[in-house]
Scaffold this active site. Structure first.
Site, PDB file in Angstrom:
ATOM      1  N   CYS A 101      17.568  17.150  33.551  1.00 38.23           N
ATOM      2  CA  CYS A 101      17.811  18.015  32.390  1.00 38.23           C
ATOM      3  C   CYS A 101      18.564  19.261  32.837  1.00 38.23           C
ATOM      4  O   CYS A 101      18.080  20.001  33.699  1.00 38.23           O
ATOM      5  CB  CYS A 101      16.498  18.433  31.725  1.00 38.23           C
ATOM      6  SG  CYS A 101      16.751  19.655  30.418  1.00 38.23           S
TER       7      CYS A 101
ATOM      8  N   MET B  76      17.994  22.167  23.952  1.00 39.59           N
ATOM      9  CA  MET B  76      16.735  22.165  23.209  1.00 39.59           C
ATOM     10  C   MET B  76      15.639  22.867  24.022  1.00 39.59           C
ATOM     11  O   MET B  76      14.726  23.464  23.452  1.00 39.59           O
ATOM     12  CB  MET B  76      16.280  20.743  22.891  1.00 39.59           C
ATOM     13  CG  MET B  76      17.363  19.838  22.289  1.00 39.59           C
ATOM     14  SD  MET B  76      18.189  20.542  20.855  1.00 39.59           S
ATOM     15  CE  MET B  76      16.895  20.438  19.669  1.00 39.59           C
TER      16      MET B  76
HETATM   17  C1  DHB Z   1      16.732  18.402  27.164  1.00 45.28           C
HETATM   18  C2  DHB Z   1      18.043  18.105  27.495  1.00 45.28           C
HETATM   19  C3  DHB Z   1      18.316  17.061  28.354  1.00 45.28           C
HETATM   20  O1  DHB Z   1      19.587  16.714  28.721  1.00 45.28           O
HETATM   21  C4  DHB Z   1      17.276  16.325  28.863  1.00 45.28           C
HETATM   22  O2  DHB Z   1      17.549  15.342  29.718  1.00 45.28           O
HETATM   23  C5  DHB Z   1      15.985  16.610  28.518  1.00 45.28           C
HETATM   24  C6  DHB Z   1      15.714  17.646  27.662  1.00 45.28           C
HETATM   25  C7  DHB Z   1      16.395  19.537  26.287  1.00 45.28           C
HETATM   26  O3  DHB Z   1      17.142  20.508  26.256  1.00 45.28           O
HETATM   27  O4  DHB Z   1      15.317  19.479  25.655  1.00 45.28           O
END
Ligand code: DHB
Length: 303
Positions: free
Chosen positions: A130, A72
């Site tokens: 992330c 995302m």
């Molecule tokens: C997103 C993905 C993740 O695994 C996370 O911990 C936080 C954000 C992302 O892509 O928005």
């Protein structure tokens, strides 16, 4: 909700051990509210950053045989702008809220923490893991025990609410990093964030399915890793662990409680079974408890 499922997490009563994981129901408070109305005990916001972020262009999510990959890219309007989602949620529910924040330095996490202090959130989750923004920010912070320690120590000087550190499975020494987080003052751990990143290729189009090419892997494929890490780490630390990673059924949640988790995050399960997943899992846990003559969920002890 059966009071046989009530739990306590960091001093707060939750109506079920099921916690809506971060980023699953989008950003708005109504998605979090739906999770509670459908049987979740607690909710987590999307990870918010200091500045607004557009996020990655789609496709951002793709399914494969073992689960999903997503990238995302931390799309959100910035923590200050998003805080009203927590306030709106709290106007409709007294279920605890975990406010998730993402930063890149200790200073940034301190600023985020001071903003969180002005909110009605019950817990602060530090997203140190992330995997989807490594091209911008480099290796996720939770790959380094020194950085994890520095950030948690800094945040703990300012935070007015308990701090949960969400760690990555994408390093060989998660156990050492977890201990560094505990020694730095974390009040709880969330294990685990998505695995990878990974990649799926559309063989007809001859290109990656995800526009950003790579994405974090969630779903049943990563459950054994989450179970192993919670099992290993819960034996070494005294703080509660929120066990997250590929839990989609009552049996999965019971497995995670037996691994040593105090509560359990549900993310990809919502994609498989809809928002009703919380009520369905609650019923499945109760069914297991009936079959095994277990009166209360708290009597499901770690193995
Ligand atoms: C997103 C993905 C993740 O695994 C996370 O911990 C936080 C954000 C992302 O892509 O928005």
């Amino acid at each position: 909700m059966s009071n046989r499922l009530h739990k306590e997490f960091l001093g707060k009563r939750i109506q079920s051990p099921l916690v809506l994981a971060s980023g699953i129901m989008g950003i708005s408070y109504s998605g979090m509210l739906k999770a509670i109305e459908n049987g979740a005990g607690m909710v987590t916001t999307k990870s918010f950053t200091l500045e607004k972020r557009k996020g990655h262009d789609g496709p951002c999510v793709a399914e494969f045989s073992g689960g999903f990959i997503n990238s995302m890219g931390l799309s959100n309007s910035g923590l200050k702008e998003e805080l009203y989602e927590v306030e709106d949620f709290k106007a409709h529910s007294d279920a605890p809220v975990i406010l998730s924040v993402f930063g890149t330095t200790a200073e940034e996490f301190i600023t985020l923490t001071t903003i969180v202090n002005s909110s009605k959130a019950d817990f602060l989750e530090l997203n140190l893991s992330c995997p989807n923004v490594a091209d911008e920010f480099g290796t996720p912070l939770s790959a380094s025990k020194e950085i994890v320690s520095e950030i948690i120590k800094s945040v703990k000087l300012y935070a007015k609410i308990p701090v949960i550190a969400k760690l990555s499975p994408n390093t060989y020494n998660v156990g050492e990093i977890a201990i560094a987080a505990v020694d730095a003052g974390a009040d709880a751990l969330n294990l685990i964030n998505t695995l990878g990143p990974g990649m799926i290729i559309d063989i007809n189009a001859r290109k990656p399915v995800i526009l950003n090419k790579y994405g974090g892997i969630s779903g049943p494929a990563i459950k054994p890793i989450a179970i192993k890490l919670v099992y290993e780490i819960s034996r070494k630390v005294k703080i509660p662990i929120l066990g997250t990673g590929g839990l989609i059924s009552g049996n999965d949640v019971i497995e995670m409680l037996m691994a040593g988790a105090s509560a359990t995050g549900i993310g990809t399960g919502v994609y498989y079974r809809g928002i009703e997943v919380f009520n369905l899992i609650n019923m499945e846990i109760l069914q297991f408890m009936d079959e095994h003559e277990i009166e209360n969920v708290n009597d499901i002890k770690p193995i």
